[in-house]
Write an enzyme that holds these catalytic residues in place. Sequence first.
Site, mmCIF file in Angstrom:
data_model
loop_
_atom_site.group_PDB
_atom_site.id
_atom_site.type_symbol
_atom_site.label_atom_id
_atom_site.label_comp_id
_atom_site.label_asym_id
_atom_site.label_seq_id
_atom_site.Cartn_x
_atom_site.Cartn_y
_atom_site.Cartn_z
ATOM 1 N N CYS A 1 4.589 4.677 -0.564
ATOM 2 C CA CYS A 1 4.099 6.066 -0.660
ATOM 3 C C CYS A 1 3.846 6.749 0.679
ATOM 4 O O CYS A 1 4.442 7.790 0.948
ATOM 5 C CB CYS A 1 2.834 6.094 -1.498
ATOM 6 S SG CYS A 1 3.145 5.685 -3.226
ATOM 7 N N HIS B 1 -9.121 0.272 9.069
ATOM 8 C CA HIS B 1 -8.784 -1.059 9.572
ATOM 9 C C HIS B 1 -7.560 -0.930 10.475
ATOM 10 O O HIS B 1 -6.473 -0.587 10.006
ATOM 11 C CB HIS B 1 -8.497 -2.024 8.421
ATOM 12 C CG HIS B 1 -9.676 -2.168 7.505
ATOM 13 N ND1 HIS B 1 -10.807 -2.859 7.870
ATOM 14 C CD2 HIS B 1 -9.918 -1.665 6.272
ATOM 15 C CE1 HIS B 1 -11.690 -2.782 6.896
ATOM 16 N NE2 HIS B 1 -11.177 -2.063 5.910
ATOM 17 N N PHE C 1 -10.139 2.655 4.880
ATOM 18 C CA PHE C 1 -8.936 3.072 5.632
ATOM 19 C C PHE C 1 -9.194 3.193 7.125
ATOM 20 O O PHE C 1 -8.582 4.001 7.803
ATOM 21 C CB PHE C 1 -8.336 4.366 5.047
ATOM 22 C CG PHE C 1 -7.564 4.087 3.796
ATOM 23 C CD1 PHE C 1 -8.221 3.821 2.609
ATOM 24 C CD2 PHE C 1 -6.184 4.026 3.812
ATOM 25 C CE1 PHE C 1 -7.529 3.509 1.447
ATOM 26 C CE2 PHE C 1 -5.482 3.710 2.661
ATOM 27 C CZ PHE C 1 -6.157 3.448 1.485
ATOM 28 N N LYS D 1 -2.129 15.671 -4.316
ATOM 29 C CA LYS D 1 -1.592 14.314 -4.138
ATOM 30 C C LYS D 1 -1.109 14.096 -2.697
ATOM 31 O O LYS D 1 -1.424 13.095 -2.052
ATOM 32 C CB LYS D 1 -0.447 14.089 -5.143
ATOM 33 C CG LYS D 1 0.302 12.791 -4.980
ATOM 34 C CD LYS D 1 -0.577 11.569 -5.213
ATOM 35 C CE LYS D 1 0.111 10.312 -4.719
ATOM 36 N NZ LYS D 1 -0.737 9.131 -4.837
ATOM 37 N N LYS E 1 15.945 -4.209 -16.269
ATOM 38 C CA LYS E 1 14.484 -4.101 -16.248
ATOM 39 C C LYS E 1 13.939 -4.088 -17.675
ATOM 40 O O LYS E 1 12.981 -4.791 -17.997
ATOM 41 C CB LYS E 1 14.114 -2.809 -15.514
ATOM 42 C CG LYS E 1 12.697 -2.743 -15.045
ATOM 43 C CD LYS E 1 12.431 -1.495 -14.217
ATOM 44 C CE LYS E 1 12.655 -1.705 -12.737
ATOM 45 N NZ LYS E 1 12.194 -0.599 -11.895
ATOM 46 N N ASP F 1 13.417 3.178 -19.394
ATOM 47 C CA ASP F 1 14.001 3.092 -18.052
ATOM 48 C C ASP F 1 15.515 3.052 -18.183
ATOM 49 O O ASP F 1 16.057 2.522 -19.152
ATOM 50 C CB ASP F 1 13.486 1.858 -17.297
ATOM 51 C CG ASP F 1 13.604 2.058 -15.791
ATOM 52 O OD1 ASP F 1 12.578 2.343 -15.141
ATOM 53 O OD2 ASP F 1 14.731 1.950 -15.252
ATOM 54 N N GLY G 1 -4.344 -1.893 12.516
ATOM 55 C CA GLY G 1 -3.300 -2.852 12.164
ATOM 56 C C GLY G 1 -1.949 -2.400 12.657
ATOM 57 O O GLY G 1 -1.851 -1.591 13.593
HETATM 58 N N1 LIG Z 1 4.044 2.842 -6.245
HETATM 59 C C1 LIG Z 1 2.865 3.404 -6.071
HETATM 60 O O1 LIG Z 1 1.905 2.788 -5.639
HETATM 61 C C2 LIG Z 1 2.670 4.864 -6.418
HETATM 62 C C3 LIG Z 1 1.358 5.382 -6.476
HETATM 63 C C4 LIG Z 1 1.185 6.714 -6.803
HETATM 64 C C5 LIG Z 1 2.297 7.527 -7.043
HETATM 65 N N2 LIG Z 1 3.557 7.012 -6.962
HETATM 66 C C6 LIG Z 1 4.694 7.902 -7.247
HETATM 67 O O2 LIG Z 1 5.163 7.616 -8.557
HETATM 68 C C7 LIG Z 1 6.581 7.777 -8.636
HETATM 69 C C8 LIG Z 1 7.232 6.494 -9.118
HETATM 70 O O3 LIG Z 1 6.986 5.479 -8.155
HETATM 71 P P1 LIG Z 1 7.304 3.940 -8.451
HETATM 72 O O4 LIG Z 1 6.808 3.181 -7.280
HETATM 73 O O5 LIG Z 1 6.821 3.592 -9.814
HETATM 74 O O6 LIG Z 1 8.909 4.007 -8.457
HETATM 75 P P2 LIG Z 1 9.965 2.879 -8.881
HETATM 76 O O7 LIG Z 1 11.145 3.104 -8.041
HETATM 77 O O8 LIG Z 1 9.269 1.543 -8.900
HETATM 78 O O9 LIG Z 1 10.315 3.236 -10.412
HETATM 79 C C9 LIG Z 1 11.028 4.342 -10.824
HETATM 80 C C10 LIG Z 1 11.817 3.951 -12.081
HETATM 81 O O10 LIG Z 1 12.365 5.117 -12.676
HETATM 82 C C11 LIG Z 1 13.600 4.766 -13.269
HETATM 83 N N3 LIG Z 1 14.350 6.010 -13.550
HETATM 84 C C12 LIG Z 1 14.847 6.909 -12.669
HETATM 85 N N4 LIG Z 1 15.419 7.950 -13.330
HETATM 86 C C13 LIG Z 1 15.279 7.694 -14.647
HETATM 87 C C14 LIG Z 1 15.652 8.390 -15.840
HETATM 88 N N5 LIG Z 1 16.279 9.572 -15.820
HETATM 89 N N6 LIG Z 1 15.356 7.813 -17.028
HETATM 90 C C15 LIG Z 1 14.717 6.630 -17.083
HETATM 91 N N7 LIG Z 1 14.325 5.936 -15.994
HETATM 92 C C16 LIG Z 1 14.600 6.458 -14.788
HETATM 93 C C17 LIG Z 1 14.210 3.815 -12.288
HETATM 94 O O11 LIG Z 1 15.207 2.996 -12.862
HETATM 95 C C18 LIG Z 1 12.984 3.011 -11.841
HETATM 96 O O12 LIG Z 1 12.799 1.836 -12.606
HETATM 97 C C19 LIG Z 1 7.025 8.207 -7.237
HETATM 98 O O13 LIG Z 1 7.080 9.604 -7.178
HETATM 99 C C20 LIG Z 1 5.897 7.705 -6.352
HETATM 100 O O14 LIG Z 1 5.762 8.461 -5.167
HETATM 101 C C21 LIG Z 1 3.768 5.686 -6.665
#
Ligand SMILES: NC(=O)c1ccc[n+]([C@@H]2O[C@H](COP(=O)([O-])OP(=O)(O)OC[C@H]3O[C@@H](n4cnc5c(N)ncnc54)[C@H](O)[C@@H]3O)[C@@H](O)[C@H]2O)c1
Length: 439
Positions: free
Chosen positions: A263, A254, A252, A207, A35, A30, A256
Amino acid sequence: MRIAMIGTGYVGLVTGACFADFGHTVTCVDMDPAKVDALKAGRIPIYEPGLDDLVARNTREGRLFFSTDLPPAVKDASAVFVAVGTPSRRGDGHADLSYVYGAAREIAAAADGFTVVVTKSTVPVGTGDEVERILREARPDGDIEVVSNPEFLREGAAIEDFKRPDRIVIGTENERATAVMAEVYRPLHLNQGPILFTSRRTSELIKYASNAFLATKITFINEMADLCERSGANVQDVARGIGLDNRIGSKFLHAGPGYGGSCFPKDTLALMRTGQDHGVPLRLIEAVVSVNDARKTAMSRKIVAALDGTVAGKTIAILGLTFKPNTDDMRESPAIPIIYTLLDKGAFIRAYDPKGMQEARKVLPDVDYASSAYECLEGAHAAVFVTEWDEFRALDLRRAKALLAQPVIVDLRNIYRPEDMAAHGFLYDSVGRNRIERT
Ligand SMILES: NC(=O)c1ccc[n+]([C@@H]2O[C@H](COP(=O)([O-])OP(=O)(O)OC[C@H]3O[C@@H](n4cnc5c(N)ncnc54)[C@H](O)[C@@H]3O)[C@@H](O)[C@H]2O)c1
């Protein structure tokens, strides 16, 4: 197998830890040093049930590493997952792909030998082609394949979802990349986890179609709830009555305060923009987005109505802040616009959430935070359930009533039964069910 996970947020951390638990050697990278330092010191930056144990065990057993240094992690890896954020671009709602493209450039510079670059981030259809172009331009000599592998995990149940997925979608038509991906997911495959291989573009669209469909289901039942309130029907029974039909399914449904989270809001918006860009306006999704937006204001109106039309100078106890239970994620939580509307109308807000208050403080600074549900209720003119945490389901209602300045409850998650609330002497409003008025 050696895996590099670029981006150690919600998805990167859960996925990286789960891959390590399969026996792969995983380096989670990261760009945020705070972090990475926290993770190296054994502190988990998010709340997700079971994640702390999973990370601790795999770190201890030498399969899971954390780093800010991308090149060595990528150099050694056969599969490099991109799990960086794809937030809404300010102004137009398109997915902001700058983190994905930035990561691609860094990976291109570091890749060594045959490398499969796997986009786990949620990205619009066609993004893989652009990632491939960036990689080829930066490394004409590189032996790199770009694959789409969207993530479907639910926050709050992420580990379970990863280990027992409904399906794994892999978008590639390249044989060598298919072989690497099959190896990555072998433990799930052996466990009969259904793996669907598609083209890259199809996988990317699956997706968005999936999230948009779920958001539509929620929005549908929310509109039915409004109709139930006006017509004297009960939305929970309507949901059950339709959900028992296997073609519809009960999840899905429910009613609210509208969908939120990291997302659905951004993904519905991005899909809408993708449709427009392709000359295919997605009118259903456009309606879902606007109905869901309007819902937050409607919920604030419901609260104001429960307080006889004015909240100025009154204290409102908000129980639950996160967009859903079992997470500390506040991104796009319906609690945020609801609270801001009430603050604008002169209310004083006191809130309590079992896990989300640290995150909530960042986006809701003008709220007084209580250390328990009961402390939150003390002297308030109304209590509002915004998130259905388990601990709110079994409150001592007699004690709650004694603590409140007046017995008004607005239950935006239908946690309680109107009859029970009436029996306890509450003025109670919920979603899509009969309201209990002062007699
Ligand atoms: N959160 C969910 O429930 C969920 C579920 C399915 C899909 N997604 C998808 O997954 C992706 C990530 O979501 P998230 O919630 O984990 O995001 P997040 O914001 O929690 O985490 C992203 C991380 O990437 C890091 N980052 C960005 N550019 C970087 C780089 N060049 N090198 C290293 N680190 C880098 C950031 O510092 C951050 O910690 C998104 O596209 C989201 O839509 C999320």
